[in-house]
Design an enzyme around this catalytic site. Structure first.
Site: not given
Ligand SMILES: Nc1ncnc2c1ncn2[C@@H]1O[C@H](COP(=O)(O)OP(=O)(O)OP(=O)(O)O)[C@@H](O)[C@H]1O
Length: 513
Positions: A77, A94, A145, A188, A192
């Site tokens: 994402s 996202k 956030a 998890d 981070e």
């Molecule tokens: N609600 C939020 N507010 C601000 N920043 C965010 C938020 N959600 C995610 N992020 C930023 O985006 C990044 C990626 O988000 P997230 O970890 O949810 O993605 P993911 O695809 O689930 O990642 P992973 O590879 O860890 O599974 C986070 O590390 C953070 O820096």
């Protein structure tokens, strides 16, 4: 960005709710995908928007939002800053690329993330407001956030003082208690995934690998497949993974408690307890329970962490028992989210006072990273490049005869790691401190300008302090100086006691470039 209705999204079968997806086929092109939108979002240029509303029940589309900068990237994402057009409310959106998710067989995890988040409502858990999709992407509109994540702060400060570590671990425990009461295991938890809002309170995120315990849809065989695939496709960091997940592929609430123990250790020590040179070595350390505490690790935290980090999940304390541990003596658990977060300060037991004798012996004790100083102190502090000419500070800002100086420096052993075109301004041996750990390194300052660490024994270049006009240097006594960069503070001890010279040389270069 052209939005299409659900009926027009051909490659995914939609269930009752707008991102309830199951894999049917994937034939779409890439136009309009999050990847192709990234440039636009990254440059903060608002995307066009057509509608605005404050009706919470109406289904949103991408046109309801003005998208801004990229907040972060996950494996599947891109997370964008966004403002809802009508309400001006800020969100983190996202954006998941459907094709990529289908190709990587992550559809199930996207649905889990949505279903779990839809069930949860707690001040320490990120809120999911809306989900919708267009031809190419799924959109999760999340609470914003604003203050980044816990890992960013650990990196910046090295480690947290006890007060800060206690506060953040208490907020995490409170959030996880709620999760467990809702029969959800996160699986998890790691720094981070601990986001921080604008008041520096915790928002636990990333529920893609969460496990609803009352999930009747998942039979044992499917669960075994899941966990095998979770293990085999391990992305990100392995350091917080529990031994039972590695040995038996089984995670329980106690696995989240294991991760909490690892995070507490990390907050105070500056490094996770289990960290090998690669993922395999990290896993080996975890299953052998191979970790130790650095000197200076507070006693009550040491006791708590060693009770949590036990191989048998049944022997770990419950969250309620952790709350009653002496580490939390006098701590008020009520309404944590309404309390002001403490100012974050690095945990530097040896530099928090200015008694030079104490400081020196503490720092030397930390030199090997194991808390023990081995060998002859005189030999350790002898600078192997002492005889090398150093450019007087007065000449840095002016116009020194560079080629003459470069010639004089040509035979220096450091030339193996520093380009022949860079004038060496100063070099010496430092202890480079990260949390409660410290490494001995060569440090060289050049007129590029560049601050490069190197291994003096092997004469190989190591990391570099990223130079920018935002770099700041701070003197802390005769031996210590801190170099602040936007993402990290480097806590350095000059073994020759010439911290003042380092600070002056760096400041002179900062002013001259
Ligand atoms: N609600 C939020 N507010 C601000 N920043 C965010 C938020 N959600 C995610 N992020 C930023 O985006 C990044 C990626 O988000 P997230 O970890 O949810 O993605 P993911 O695809 O689930 O990642 P992973 O590879 O860890 O599974 C986070 O590390 C953070 O820096």
């Amino acid at each position: 960005m052209a939005a299409v209705s659900d009926r027009e999204a051909p490659q995914l079968h939609l269930g009752q709710s707008d991102t309830d997806i199951t894999h049917r086929s994937s034939t779409s092109g890439n136009e309009g995908s999050p990847a192709s939108r990234r440039d636009n979002a990254g440059s903060s240029s608002p995307l066009p928007h057509a509608r605005s509303t404050s009706n919470p029940a109406r289904k949103r589309t991408p046109e309801d939002f003005v998208f801004g900068r990229v907040l972060g990237e996950g494996s599947y994402s891109t997370v964008l800053y966004a403002k809802e057009s009508g309400t001006r409310r800020e969100f983190a959106v996202k954006v998941l690329d459907k094709r990529h998710i289908i190709k990587e067989k992550k559809v199930k995890y996207v649905n889990i993330e949505k279903d779990v988040l839809n069930r949860l409502s707690h001040p320490f858990i990120i809120k999911l407001f809306y989900t919708f999709q267009d031809m190419h992407s799924l959109y999760f509109v999340l609470e914003l956030a604003k203050d980044g994540d816990l890992l960013g702060y650990i990196r910046k400060l090295g480690s947290f003082e006890v007060e800060g570590a206690r506060f953040y671990i208490a907020e995490i425990i409170t959030g996880v208690m709620y999760l467990h009461n809702m029969d959800v295991i996160h699986r998890d938890l790691k720094p981070e995934n601990i986001l921080l809002d604008e008041k520096m309170h915790v928002k636990i995120t990333d529920f893609g690998t969460a496990k609803p315990l009352n999930d009747t849809k998942t039979d044992d065989a499917e669960q075994a497949r899941d966990e095998t695939s979770a293990r085999n496709s391990f992305v990100g960091t392995a350091e917080y993974c529990s031994p039972e997940l590695l040995n038996d592929r089984a995670a329980s609430k106690a696995s989240d408690i294991w991760a909490i123990g690892c995070i507490l250790y990390h907050l105070l020590a500056g490094k996770p307890p289990f960290k090998g040179a690669n993922e395999y070595q990290t896993f080996q350390k975890i299953i052998k329970l191979e970790y130790s505490f650095p000197d200076g690790f507070p006693d009550s935290a040491r006791d708590l962490v060693s009770r949590i980090l036990v191989l048998d999940p049944c022997k770990r304390p419950t969250l309620e028992e952790i709350q009653k541990h002496p580490f939390f003596d006098g701590f008020d658990w009520e309404n944590l989210h309404e309390k002001p977060a403490p100012n974050l300060r690095p945990f530097l037991p040896a530099t928090s006072h200015h008694n030079m004798e104490d400081l020196t012996s503490d720092m030397e004790g930390l030199a090997t990273g194991t808390g023990q100083f081995h060998g002859d102190i005189d030999a350790a502090i002898r600078d192997p490049f002492e005889e090398m000419p150093v450019v007087p500070e007065a000449e840095i800002a002016g116009n020194p005869d560079r080629s003459k100086k470069l010639e004089e420096q040509a035979s220096s052993p450091i030339r193996r790691i520093i380009s022949h075109t860079e004038l060496i301004i100063m070099n010496g041996t430092v202890y480079k401190r990260k949390g409660l750990f410290s490494k001995k390194r060569g440090l060289v300052l050049t007129d590029l300008p560049r601050l490069q660490f190197f291994d003096e024994g092997k004469l190989i270049a190591k990391s570099e302090i990223p130079w920018s006009e935002k770099l700041k240097v701070e003197l802390k006594g005769t031996r210590h100086f801190f170099v602040h960069t936007p993402k990290r503070t480097y806590y350095l001890e000059a073994l020759k006691g010439d911290a003042q010279r380092w600070v002056d040389a760096i400041n002179t270069l900062l002013q001259s470039v």
